[in-house]
Design a protein around this motif. Sequence first.
Motif, PDB file in Angstrom:
ATOM      1  N   ALA A   2       0.829  -1.207   0.000  1.00 25.97           N
ATOM      2  CA  ALA A   2       0.000   0.000   0.000  1.00 25.97           C
ATOM      3  C   ALA A   2       0.862   1.256   0.000  1.00 25.97           C
ATOM      4  O   ALA A   2       1.866   1.336   0.699  1.00 25.97           O
ATOM      5  N   GLY A   3       0.481   2.211  -0.831  1.00 25.05           N
ATOM      6  CA  GLY A   3       1.165   3.491  -0.859  1.00 25.05           C
ATOM      7  C   GLY A   3       2.420   3.540  -1.718  1.00 25.05           C
ATOM      8  O   GLY A   3       3.084   4.565  -1.772  1.00 25.05           O
ATOM      9  N   THR A   4       2.783   2.460  -2.397  1.00 21.57           N
ATOM     10  CA  THR A   4       3.979   2.500  -3.231  1.00 21.57           C
ATOM     11  C   THR A   4       3.686   3.203  -4.545  1.00 21.57           C
ATOM     12  O   THR A   4       2.673   2.958  -5.187  1.00 21.57           O
ATOM     13  N   THR A   5       4.560   4.101  -4.900  1.00 15.21           N
ATOM     14  CA  THR A   5       4.429   4.839  -6.157  1.00 15.21           C
ATOM     15  C   THR A   5       5.781   4.856  -6.861  1.00 15.21           C
ATOM     16  O   THR A   5       6.229   5.883  -7.342  1.00 15.21           O
ATOM     17  N   TRP A   6       6.437   3.729  -6.886  1.00 23.57           N
ATOM     18  CA  TRP A   6       7.779   3.665  -7.447  1.00 23.57           C
ATOM     19  C   TRP A   6       7.753   3.828  -8.951  1.00 23.57           C
ATOM     20  O   TRP A   6       7.011   3.171  -9.649  1.00 23.57           O
TER      21      TRP A   6
ATOM     22  N   VAL B 156      15.011   1.041  -9.599  1.00 25.99           N
ATOM     23  CA  VAL B 156      14.147   1.838  -8.725  1.00 25.99           C
ATOM     24  C   VAL B 156      14.975   2.246  -7.523  1.00 25.99           C
ATOM     25  O   VAL B 156      15.602   1.405  -6.876  1.00 25.99           O
ATOM     26  N   ASP B 157      15.014   3.524  -7.250  1.00 26.15           N
ATOM     27  CA  ASP B 157      15.751   4.059  -6.111  1.00 26.15           C
ATOM     28  C   ASP B 157      14.735   4.350  -5.013  1.00 26.15           C
ATOM     29  O   ASP B 157      13.991   5.319  -5.080  1.00 26.15           O
ATOM     30  N   VAL B 158      14.657   3.467  -4.015  1.00 20.25           N
ATOM     31  CA  VAL B 158      13.684   3.601  -2.933  1.00 20.25           C
ATOM     32  C   VAL B 158      14.412   4.102  -1.695  1.00 20.25           C
ATOM     33  O   VAL B 158      15.318   3.451  -1.192  1.00 20.25           O
ATOM     34  N   ARG B 159      13.995   5.256  -1.210  1.00 14.85           N
ATOM     35  CA  ARG B 159      14.598   5.830   0.001  1.00 14.85           C
ATOM     36  C   ARG B 159      13.510   5.943   1.063  1.00 14.85           C
ATOM     37  O   ARG B 159      12.628   6.783   0.980  1.00 14.85           O
ATOM     38  N   PRO B 160      13.564   5.086   2.052  1.00 14.65           N
ATOM     39  CA  PRO B 160      12.508   5.079   3.070  1.00 14.65           C
ATOM     40  C   PRO B 160      12.542   6.320   3.947  1.00 14.65           C
ATOM     41  O   PRO B 160      13.533   7.049   3.979  1.00 14.65           O
ATOM     42  N   ASP B 161      11.443   6.545   4.661  1.00 14.16           N
ATOM     43  CA  ASP B 161      11.399   7.643   5.632  1.00 14.16           C
ATOM     44  C   ASP B 161      12.568   7.498   6.593  1.00 14.16           C
ATOM     45  O   ASP B 161      12.878   6.400   7.046  1.00 14.16           O
ATOM     46  N   GLY B 162      13.220   8.584   6.879  1.00  9.86           N
ATOM     47  CA  GLY B 162      14.335   8.546   7.812  1.00  9.86           C
ATOM     48  C   GLY B 162      15.663   8.258   7.141  1.00  9.86           C
ATOM     49  O   GLY B 162      16.698   8.200   7.798  1.00  9.86           O
TER      50      GLY B 162
ATOM     51  N   VAL C 256      10.091  -6.657   0.007  1.00  7.10           N
ATOM     52  CA  VAL C 256      11.392  -6.436   0.646  1.00  7.10           C
ATOM     53  C   VAL C 256      11.740  -4.954   0.620  1.00  7.10           C
ATOM     54  O   VAL C 256      12.195  -4.392   1.610  1.00  7.10           O
ATOM     55  N   ALA C 257      11.520  -4.297  -0.508  1.00  8.88           N
ATOM     56  CA  ALA C 257      11.872  -2.890  -0.658  1.00  8.88           C
ATOM     57  C   ALA C 257      10.914  -1.958   0.062  1.00  8.88           C
ATOM     58  O   ALA C 257      11.241  -0.810   0.332  1.00  8.88           O
ATOM     59  N   ALA C 258       9.728  -2.451   0.367  1.00 19.06           N
ATOM     60  CA  ALA C 258       8.743  -1.605   1.053  1.00 19.06           C
ATOM     61  C   ALA C 258       9.181  -1.465   2.458  1.00 19.06           C
ATOM     62  O   ALA C 258       9.062  -0.776   3.272  1.00 19.06           O
TER      63      ALA C 258
END
Length: 75
Positions: free
Chosen positions: A19-23, A43-49, A73-75
Amino acid sequence: METYRTPDDRFTDLADLPAGTTWEAEYADVTDPDGGTLRMAYVDVRPDGWRDGAATVLMLHGEPTWSYLYRHVAA
């Protein structure tokens, strides 16, 4: 080098994404051994923080798997 490419429209509305992924995929052109060009998606995924200097995780896949397997895994 003979290659096949899946049409981009096959990747729209994939089921079971967290939910909420917009990669959005980004692309890099890489020279193949025969002098041609391959388009590689990433895909460059940078989590909160996330902060500069934080550890990077690189997840690669090959045939017959694909990066969709990493969706949780990336979420």
